[in-house]
Design a protein around this motif. Structure first.
Motif, PDB file in Angstrom:
ATOM      1  N   GLN A  80       0.813  -1.212   0.000  1.00 43.67           N
ATOM      2  CA  GLN A  80       0.000   0.000   0.000  1.00 43.67           C
ATOM      3  C   GLN A  80       0.852   1.271   0.000  1.00 43.67           C
ATOM      4  O   GLN A  80       0.339   2.360  -0.231  1.00 43.67           O
ATOM      5  CB  GLN A  80      -0.926   0.010   1.212  1.00 43.67           C
ATOM      6  N   LEU A  81       2.138   1.132   0.250  1.00 40.81           N
ATOM      7  CA  LEU A  81       3.019   2.295   0.276  1.00 40.81           C
ATOM      8  C   LEU A  81       3.185   2.922  -1.102  1.00 40.81           C
ATOM      9  O   LEU A  81       3.732   4.011  -1.227  1.00 40.81           O
ATOM     10  CB  LEU A  81       4.406   1.904   0.827  1.00 40.81           C
ATOM     11  N   THR A  82       2.741   2.220  -2.144  1.00 38.90           N
ATOM     12  CA  THR A  82       2.851   2.767  -3.499  1.00 38.90           C
ATOM     13  C   THR A  82       1.673   3.673  -3.860  1.00 38.90           C
ATOM     14  O   THR A  82       1.659   4.277  -4.927  1.00 38.90           O
ATOM     15  CB  THR A  82       2.936   1.621  -4.530  1.00 38.90           C
ATOM     16  N   THR A  83       0.684   3.768  -2.974  1.00 43.26           N
ATOM     17  CA  THR A  83      -0.476   4.632  -3.222  1.00 43.26           C
ATOM     18  C   THR A  83      -0.110   6.095  -2.952  1.00 43.26           C
ATOM     19  O   THR A  83       0.377   6.425  -1.865  1.00 43.26           O
ATOM     20  CB  THR A  83      -1.647   4.231  -2.306  1.00 43.26           C
ATOM     21  N   VAL A  85       0.049   9.811  -1.743  1.00 43.48           N
ATOM     22  CA  VAL A  85      -0.552  10.474  -0.580  1.00 43.48           C
ATOM     23  C   VAL A  85      -0.662  11.987  -0.798  1.00 43.48           C
ATOM     24  O   VAL A  85      -1.440  12.656  -0.138  1.00 43.48           O
ATOM     25  CB  VAL A  85       0.263  10.184   0.700  1.00 43.48           C
ATOM     26  N   SER A  94       4.101   8.806  -3.173  1.00 51.52           N
ATOM     27  CA  SER A  94       3.652   7.778  -2.229  1.00 51.52           C
ATOM     28  C   SER A  94       4.644   7.715  -1.076  1.00 51.52           C
ATOM     29  O   SER A  94       5.708   8.353  -1.110  1.00 51.52           O
ATOM     30  CB  SER A  94       3.580   6.421  -2.930  1.00 51.52           C
ATOM     31  N   TRP A  95       4.314   6.906  -0.052  1.00 51.56           N
ATOM     32  CA  TRP A  95       5.261   6.733   1.057  1.00 51.56           C
ATOM     33  C   TRP A  95       6.538   6.068   0.571  1.00 51.56           C
ATOM     34  O   TRP A  95       7.618   6.321   1.089  1.00 51.56           O
ATOM     35  CB  TRP A  95       4.617   5.923   2.178  1.00 51.56           C
ATOM     36  N   ARG A  96       6.425   5.188  -0.434  1.00 49.55           N
ATOM     37  CA  ARG A  96       7.622   4.573  -1.000  1.00 49.55           C
ATOM     38  C   ARG A  96       8.536   5.641  -1.592  1.00 49.55           C
ATOM     39  O   ARG A  96       9.760   5.623  -1.390  1.00 49.55           O
ATOM     40  CB  ARG A  96       7.242   3.564  -2.087  1.00 49.55           C
ATOM     41  N   ASP A  97       7.938   6.587  -2.340  1.00 44.87           N
ATOM     42  CA  ASP A  97       8.728   7.664  -2.936  1.00 44.87           C
ATOM     43  C   ASP A  97       9.418   8.494  -1.861  1.00 44.87           C
ATOM     44  O   ASP A  97      10.600   8.852  -1.995  1.00 44.87           O
ATOM     45  CB  ASP A  97       7.827   8.571  -3.778  1.00 44.87           C
ATOM     46  N   ILE A  98       8.681   8.791  -0.799  1.00 43.95           N
ATOM     47  CA  ILE A  98       9.246   9.595   0.290  1.00 43.95           C
ATOM     48  C   ILE A  98      10.414   8.868   0.946  1.00 43.95           C
ATOM     49  O   ILE A  98      11.462   9.460   1.243  1.00 43.95           O
ATOM     50  CB  ILE A  98       8.152   9.923   1.329  1.00 43.95           C
ATOM     51  N   ILE A  99      10.254   7.564   1.166  1.00 44.39           N
ATOM     52  CA  ILE A  99      11.319   6.764   1.778  1.00 44.39           C
ATOM     53  C   ILE A  99      12.549   6.727   0.873  1.00 44.39           C
ATOM     54  O   ILE A  99      13.692   6.860   1.338  1.00 44.39           O
ATOM     55  CB  ILE A  99      10.818   5.332   2.078  1.00 44.39           C
TER      56      ILE A  99
END
Length: 253
Positions: A80-83, A85, A94-99
């Protein structure tokens, strides 16, 4: 037997040839992705006192393995981190991008600090982790885990796109981390004995950091290009090392 009955469905893939192909591919992918992390671990732990270096590497990699296994257990959340935000500059983050962006900035900052220290060794305040005596084993392990978190999220999301078998993902992660454990000490010793390799490795970390930032911003750089560049650079450095060795041997005779 209840345990066998419970495990049997999870290992049904052993009779599926395509599952074995996915397993081998994923193991190789995890090992290749682990090279980035291993270079960082080697440079970081080489800053510790000699008697603590090997132990720190083993503890850091072991803790990283536990963290990866825990992340796999929460794989439904990781996916779900690829959704997206929020959106900015025409890109949904997404949270993945932020990480990835945070991890990339972390790598760029660390590599730049260490390159500066290597070029100007008298300026200890700008070193990667400060003077050697200021780096504790706990601090080294924390930084190892911090960066491994970034690579773990990315590799798990990649793994989900290759297979639906959670057992295959677990096996691939354990196999890759085992290889990292075996290769950690030899790689760290090789880097420590060859000063020019340190600068090359820091250059790799700088490139990987910028790639993570670009990926987080929506500009995907194929991994094949990155590792091809790293392989070519390593080959050139290997030839330079061979030439220096031959030159020293020639003067000795």
């Amino acid at each position: 037997m209840p345990i066998i009955d419970f495990l049997a469905p999870h290992f049904a893939f052993v009779n599926d040839p395509t599952a074995w192909v996915a397993l081998v591919t994923l193991v190789v992918l995890e090992i290749v992705l682990g090279i980035d992390n291993l270079i960082f671990i080697s440079i970081l732990t080489n800053k510790l006192p000699a008697e603590q270096q090997s132990r720190a590497r083993k503890l850091g990699i072991s803790a990283a393995l536990i963290m990866r296994l825990v992340l796999l257990a929460t794989i439904s959340f990781i996916v779900q981190l690829t959704t997206p935000v929020f959106s900015a500059f025409g890109h949904g983050f997404s949270w993945r991008d932020i990480i990835l962006i945070a991890g990339g900035l972390f790598l760029v900052w660390k590599a730049t600090k260490e390159i500066h220290h290597t070029v100007d060794p008298e300026d200890h305040k700008d070193s990667m982790v400060g003077a050697t005596v200021k780096l504790s084993m706990g601090a080294a392990i924390f930084q190892i885990l911090l960066l491994d978190l970034v690579f773990s999220v990315d590799s798990i999301i990649t793994a989900v796109g290759m297979t639906d078998e959670i057992v295959i993902m677990y096996i691939a992660v354990i196999a890759a981390v085992t290889v990292m454990m075996v290769a950690a000490d030899p790689l760290a010793k090789f880097i420590a004995k060859n000063p020019t390799i340190v600068m090359l490795a820091l250059g790799f970390l700088l490139m990987i950091g910028m790639t993570l930032i670009a990926d987080g911003m929506g500009y995907h750089v194929p991994k094949g290009y990155i590792y091809a560049a790293m392989g070519f650079s390593a080959l050139v450095e290997g030839l330079n090392m061979l030439a220096r060795k031959r030159k020293v041997k020639g003067h000795g005779e």
